[in-house]
Design an enzyme around this catalytic site. Structure first.
Site, PDB file in Angstrom:
ATOM      1  N   HIS A 268       0.864  -1.196   0.000  1.00 59.05           N
ATOM      2  CA  HIS A 268       0.000   0.000   0.000  1.00 59.05           C
ATOM      3  C   HIS A 268       0.900   1.245   0.000  1.00 59.05           C
ATOM      4  CE1 HIS A 268      -3.417   2.485   0.570  1.00 59.05           C
ATOM      5  NE2 HIS A 268      -3.733   2.233   1.820  1.00 59.05           N
ATOM      6  N   HIS A 309      -2.614  -2.284  -9.666  1.00 60.33           N
ATOM      7  CA  HIS A 309      -3.577  -1.629  -8.777  1.00 60.33           C
ATOM      8  C   HIS A 309      -4.850  -2.451  -8.735  1.00 60.33           C
ATOM      9  CE1 HIS A 309      -6.018   1.527  -6.956  1.00 60.33           C
ATOM     10  NE2 HIS A 309      -4.874   2.086  -6.633  1.00 60.33           N
ATOM     11  N   ASP A 365       2.661   5.339  -6.818  1.00 60.44           N
ATOM     12  CA  ASP A 365       3.930   5.197  -6.097  1.00 60.44           C
ATOM     13  C   ASP A 365       5.144   5.034  -7.002  1.00 60.44           C
ATOM     14  OD1 ASP A 365       1.859   3.488  -3.943  1.00 60.44           O
ATOM     15  OD2 ASP A 365       3.025   5.239  -3.346  1.00 60.44           O
TER      16      ASP A 365
HETATM   17  C1  SDX Z   1      -1.508   2.145  -3.380  1.00 58.68           C
HETATM   18  O1  SDX Z   1      -6.228   0.794  -3.227  1.00 58.68           O
HETATM   19  C2  SDX Z   1      -5.751   1.948  -3.475  1.00 58.68           C
HETATM   20  O2  SDX Z   1      -6.414   2.814  -3.971  1.00 58.68           O
HETATM   21  C3  SDX Z   1      -4.283   2.122  -3.084  1.00 58.68           C
HETATM   22  C4  SDX Z   1      -3.634   3.440  -3.483  1.00 58.68           C
HETATM   23  C5  SDX Z   1      -4.247   4.596  -2.736  1.00 58.68           C
HETATM   24  O3  SDX Z   1      -4.147   5.727  -3.253  1.00 58.68           O
HETATM   25  O4  SDX Z   1      -4.720   4.394  -1.593  1.00 58.68           O
HETATM   26  O5  SDX Z   1      -3.770   3.650  -4.870  1.00 58.68           O
HETATM   27  C6  SDX Z   1      -2.158   3.439  -3.119  1.00 58.68           C
HETATM   28  O6  SDX Z   1      -1.461   1.328  -2.501  1.00 58.68           O
HETATM   29  C7  SDX Z   1      -0.989   1.868  -4.764  1.00 58.68           C
HETATM   30  C8  SDX Z   1      -0.436   0.416  -4.907  1.00 58.68           C
HETATM   31  C9  SDX Z   1       0.993   0.416  -4.358  1.00 58.68           C
HETATM   32  N1  SDX Z   1       1.501  -0.973  -4.295  1.00 58.68           N
HETATM   33  C10 SDX Z   1       2.424  -1.424  -5.132  1.00 58.68           C
HETATM   34  O7  SDX Z   1       2.876  -0.765  -6.066  1.00 58.68           O
HETATM   35  C11 SDX Z   1       2.917  -2.829  -4.813  1.00 58.68           C
HETATM   36  C12 SDX Z   1       3.024  -3.641  -6.102  1.00 58.68           C
HETATM   37  N2  SDX Z   1       1.640  -3.850  -6.593  1.00 58.68           N
HETATM   38  C13 SDX Z   1       0.982  -5.034  -6.145  1.00 58.68           C
HETATM   39  O8  SDX Z   1       1.429  -5.742  -5.110  1.00 58.68           O
HETATM   40  C14 SDX Z   1      -0.474  -5.152  -6.567  1.00 58.68           C
HETATM   41  O9  SDX Z   1      -0.575  -4.706  -7.857  1.00 58.68           O
HETATM   42  C15 SDX Z   1      -1.499  -4.460  -5.702  1.00 58.68           C
HETATM   43  C16 SDX Z   1      -1.340  -4.839  -4.258  1.00 58.68           C
HETATM   44  C17 SDX Z   1      -1.394  -2.992  -5.824  1.00 58.68           C
HETATM   45  C18 SDX Z   1      -2.888  -4.889  -6.197  1.00 58.68           C
HETATM   46  O10 SDX Z   1      -2.978  -6.216  -5.944  1.00 58.68           O
HETATM   47  P1  SDX Z   1      -4.271  -7.061  -6.379  1.00 58.68           P
HETATM   48  O11 SDX Z   1      -5.312  -6.221  -6.991  1.00 58.68           O
HETATM   49  O12 SDX Z   1      -4.662  -7.892  -5.215  1.00 58.68           O
HETATM   50  O13 SDX Z   1      -3.718  -7.933  -7.547  1.00 58.68           O
HETATM   51  P2  SDX Z   1      -3.111  -9.361  -7.334  1.00 58.68           P
HETATM   52  O14 SDX Z   1      -2.089  -9.321  -6.233  1.00 58.68           O
HETATM   53  O15 SDX Z   1      -4.243 -10.332  -7.234  1.00 58.68           O
HETATM   54  O16 SDX Z   1      -2.356  -9.555  -8.717  1.00 58.68           O
HETATM   55  C19 SDX Z   1      -3.050  -9.997  -9.858  1.00 58.68           C
HETATM   56  C20 SDX Z   1      -1.954 -10.631 -10.705  1.00 58.68           C
HETATM   57  C21 SDX Z   1      -1.137 -11.684  -9.946  1.00 58.68           C
HETATM   58  O17 SDX Z   1      -0.585 -12.562 -10.897  1.00 58.68           O
HETATM   59  P3  SDX Z   1      -1.333 -13.989 -11.161  1.00 58.68           P
HETATM   60  O18 SDX Z   1      -1.624 -14.591  -9.809  1.00 58.68           O
HETATM   61  O19 SDX Z   1      -2.589 -13.617 -11.938  1.00 58.68           O
HETATM   62  O20 SDX Z   1      -0.338 -14.775 -11.975  1.00 58.68           O
HETATM   63  O21 SDX Z   1      -1.006  -9.629 -11.091  1.00 58.68           O
HETATM   64  C22 SDX Z   1       0.259  -9.917 -10.500  1.00 58.68           C
HETATM   65  C23 SDX Z   1       0.004 -10.898  -9.369  1.00 58.68           C
HETATM   66  O22 SDX Z   1       1.156 -11.699  -9.133  1.00 58.68           O
HETATM   67  N3  SDX Z   1       0.770  -8.662 -10.011  1.00 58.68           N
HETATM   68  C24 SDX Z   1       2.037  -8.263 -10.136  1.00 58.68           C
HETATM   69  C25 SDX Z   1       2.071  -6.996  -9.590  1.00 58.68           C
HETATM   70  N4  SDX Z   1       0.864  -6.639  -9.135  1.00 58.68           N
HETATM   71  C26 SDX Z   1       0.053  -7.689  -9.396  1.00 58.68           C
HETATM   72  N5  SDX Z   1       3.098  -8.892 -10.659  1.00 58.68           N
HETATM   73  C27 SDX Z   1       4.259  -8.191 -10.639  1.00 58.68           C
HETATM   74  N6  SDX Z   1       4.385  -6.946 -10.125  1.00 58.68           N
HETATM   75  C28 SDX Z   1       3.316  -6.324  -9.603  1.00 58.68           C
HETATM   76  N7  SDX Z   1       3.437  -5.112  -9.099  1.00 58.68           N
END
Ligand code: SDX
Length: 430
Positions: A268, A309, A365
């Protein structure tokens, strides 16, 4: 004329049920009538991490994840970032309308009046270890503030809520600055009323022995825009924490500490810090393909931090604005060399099927940390900067929850898959 309802057939009994559809949703509680027998509890919906569950009705922030749209109270984020100030935006989030000049002056005056913290807060913060993470200090100190303001428990008194909101928006910059000064062993500096919100924060952070600290106007404006971009984002993890903890009718300082703790997580608000560590780990553009390969192989759950996201399945509109803002800041601070790695990483990722298929785009981010670092913030201060901006969103969402007649204490159900009843086995027989 099609009816706004869902007709479902329970194939276990052949019975049909009509579920009203309101605002594009069916009520979870309407499922409870679907039973196989009179003593059946009734159906529940199962939705781990609330992937498709609305926890509330809100009028504060609208996001269209597919189109990459973000609006605060209907105003596009692009217009607010360009034309508004952060305190003006904070007023909009809380009151629902842009302030008139007198309203804005009164709002600013009251927040400025509450930037000081009780002197005992310094003693509290001095107790942290010399290398304590500033976000840990910020989160705990926000919780501690609840002990300084027992009147904050009067959450249904509008005047008390107003006073706590002034205090919270006013004091988060002071506490954030104190956490930074503690981490570098410098004495705390006090707020200065004739500076802007962002300017005062910069002064409390970076003032040394000069008689009068003058913030650089370009950096002051950039920080104010970054606070606007981080102000609210509908029901994200930390706002959900603010609402959920606040629904127990605890004071807003304790609820905000819970929200801050949620924001601290690397998935997050901690992601901006993780992005910088990732870019440093990559080190040079030629190492990007190997890094991307590791991410795609899911080695040790390695992720491309700053990408992806839950809601945006398109470019995060905030990331676009931040990317442009970086140019203004780097004019003053000099270009952050990590930017070249970030730009190349974004280019490669956006052409790679793994990311394209999963609709993974840069989020807020991905670039923000590059600006913070160029402005001389240490990496571990990044989530604290996020928390300052998000405080106005947290308090607006908290108050909306309190005033929503449909809301009560948040207490989800579960699907119990454990043991049925069984008898205690004495130790001698185990
Ligand atoms: C913020 O919610 C908000 O609005 C948050 C925010 C706010 O203003 O409050 O926008 C701020 O938190 C932004 C996000 C910051 N986090 C990151 O940048 C961390 C990296 N991103 C992820 O961990 C992920 O994308 C999330 C946590 C942001 C979202 O996760 P989801 O929606 O639960 O997606 P998921 O984990 O189920 O992923 C879906 C697929 C998976 O692959 P498969 O299982 O389908 O094979 O996408 C992949 C994940 O492995 N994936 C990524 C990835 N993000 C998702 N793979 C590589 N790198 C990534 N960053």
């Amino acid at each position: 004329m099609p009816k706004d309802s869902l007709t479902v057939t329970d194939n276990r009994t052949g019975k049909q049920y009509e579920l009203p559809i309101e605002n594009g949703a069916v009520r979870g509680m309407d499922l409870r009538q679907i039973k196989v027998s009179d003593d059946d509890f009734g159906l529940m919906s199962y939705d781990p991490a609330f992937m498709n569950t609305a926890s509330c009705k809100s009028s504060i922030t609208f996001i269209d994840g597919d189109k990459g749209i973000l609006r605060y109270r209907g105003y596009p984020i692009e217009q607010l970032a360009e034309k508004a100030t952060y305190l003006e935006t904070a007023y909009l989030l809380r009151h629902g309308e842009l302030p008139t000049k007198p309203q804005l002056e009164d709002w600013k005056k009251n927040i400025t009046l509450h930037t000081f913290v009780h002197e005992n807060v310094k003693k509290f913060m001095d107790g942290f270890h010399y290398d304590a993470h500033p976000m840990g200090m910020f989160t705990s100190t926000m919780a501690a503030l609840s002990t300084f303001y027992p009147d904050a428990k009067n959450i249904f008194d509008a005047e008390s809520r107003q006073l706590q909101i002034y205090r919270l928006i006013g004091k988060v910059t002071t506490i954030a600055a104190f956490a930074y000064r503690h981490s570098i062993g410098l004495p705390y500096t006090h707020p200065e009323d004739d500076l802007t919100y962002a300017g005062n924060f910069l002064k409390m952070l970076f003032k040394r022995s000069e008689a009068h600290y003058k913030p650089n106007p370009v950096l002051e404006k950039a920080l104010d825009v970054l606070f606007i971009l981080h102000a609210d984002h509908e029901q994200n993890c930390s706002t959900n924490a603010m609402r959920s903890v606040g629904s127990s009718h605890v004071d807003p300082y304790s609820a905000l500490a819970a929200a801050s703790a949620a924001l601290y997580g690397p998935l997050h608000g901690g992601a901006n810090e993780a992005v910088l560590r990732m870019l440093k780990e990559i080190g040079s553009k030629d190492k990007i393909p190997a890094f991307i390969k590791e991410v795609k192989e899911g080695k040790g759950d390695k992720r491309l931090m700053g990408f992806g996201h839950r809601v945006y399945k398109n470019y995060d509109p905030r990331a676009k604005i931040i990317k442009k803002l970086a140019d203004d800041v780097f004019e003053v601070t000099g270009r952050n060399p990590l930017l070249d790695i970030a730009l190349e990483l974004e280019k490669i990722a956006l052409e790679d099927d793994y990311f394209v298929k999963r609709k993974l785009y840069p989020n807020v981010d991905f670039y923000s940390g590059l600006i913070y670092q160029a402005m001389k913030f240490p990496v571990d201060m990044f989530p604290v900067l996020f928390a300052i901006g998000r405080t106005s969103g947290w308090v607006a969402q908290w108050e909306e929850m309190l005033l929503d007649g449909e809301q009560k204490i948040a207490r989800p159900r579960q699907l119990y898959l454990g043991h049925a009843q069984r008898q205690y086995v004495p130790l001698v027989r185990r």
